[in-house]
Design an enzyme around this catalytic site. Structure first.
Site, short mmCIF file in Angstrom:
data_model
loop_
_atom_site.label_atom_id
_atom_site.label_comp_id
_atom_site.label_asym_id
_atom_site.label_seq_id
_atom_site.Cartn_x
_atom_site.Cartn_y
_atom_site.Cartn_z
CB CYS A 117 19.49 105.47 -6.82
SG CYS A 117 19.27 106.66 -5.46
CG HIS A 220 16.78 102.16 -4.78
ND1 HIS A 220 18.08 101.78 -5.03
CD2 HIS A 220 16.84 103.43 -4.31
CE1 HIS A 220 18.89 102.77 -4.70
NE2 HIS A 220 18.17 103.78 -4.26
CD GLU A 222 17.83 98.49 -6.17
OE1 GLU A 222 17.21 98.97 -7.14
OE2 GLU A 222 18.37 99.21 -5.29
#
Ligand code: MN
Length: 251
Positions: A117, A220, A222
């Site tokens: 990001c 993202h 994660e």
């Protein structure tokens, strides 16, 4: 002597994780989902505070096996030669001053880097590229890159170059991803190559073909690691590259 010998052959990769500065400048923090995704992939995450000192950077990078550039506020447009476009641009100058030199130093060492990001944007600016400061103003499209759904929900598709490391790790050339950004790469930095795009042409992934492992993504992973195999594979590939880099790099 190799680094692995010096480290006693321990199995974990040590990954430096960049941090956000709080609005009052009094604290550094990182979302725990990055740390969970790293530990699940076999890494020991080390939080890097926003301190702009060359000697500290060298000390950290001497000991780390890779760097994870995390999400956060916008990079100051002055760093790519532009004035602030409008009030949507929110910067973190303390972080810029610490993180961009860290990126350039890690890059110069050819260390493994995973950039997420803001991370893909900071990587691009650190290496001489530029950004769209505000996609809705400068590159309007039907895709909401700032999704309203929660972080673990995917909201748009990306197309991935089939010969890229991202496609190889993801095991696919099309992927559903989440999206929490209003900026994106505009002019690509020298040394980086675009490898993934949203349907509106916004760059969602980059790599550095000449480096052992430099991968940036605009989404993202994660926050998808619990539910999406492709997101876990990206972290696993990064950590494997960090371990390989450590064993190959003389101290
Ligand atoms: Mn997006």
């Amino acid at each position: 002597m190799t680094r692995s010998a010096a480290c006693g052959g321990r199995g974990m990769a040590f990954i430096g994780v960049t941090a956000a500065t709080s609005e009052d400048g009094a604290a550094c923090s990182v979302r725990i989902s990055y740390l969970r995704a790293l530990t699940a992939a076999g890494a020991a995450p080390i939080l890097l505070p926003n301190l702009d000192e060359a000697e500290l950077r060298a000390a950290w990078l001497d000991r780390l096996d890779g760097v994870l550039l995390t999400g956060g506020a916008d990079v100051d447009p002055a760093l790519y030669g532009e004035e602030v476009l409008n009030g949507t641009v929110k910067t973190d100058g303390v972080r810029d001053r610490a993180e961009l030199p860290l990126i350039r130093d890690a890059w110069a060492r050819r260390m493994p880097i995973l950039a997420i990001c803001r991370g893909i944007q900071a990587l691009n600016v650190a290496l001489g590229g530029s950004l769209y400061q505000d996609l809705p103003s400068q590159k309007p499209s039907a895709i909401a890159h700032r999704q309203a759904q929660e972080r673990c929900v995917c909201s748009h598709a990306i197309r991935i170059r089939t010969d890229s490391r991202l496609a190889q790790l993801s095991g696919t050339s099309t992927l559903q991803v989440n999206s929490f950004h209003h900026q994106a790469i505009r002019r690509l930095a020298p040394g980086l190559q675009a490898v993934a795009w949203a349907e509106d042409g916004v760059i969602e992934g980059v790599e550095a073909p000449a480096s052992p492992f430099v991968v940036g993504v605009q989404y993202h992973p994660e926050d998808l690691a619990d539910t999406q195999r492709e997101a876990r594979s990206l972290f696993e590939g990064f950590v494997a590259a960090a371990k390989a880099w450590r064993t190959q790099t003389p101290m």
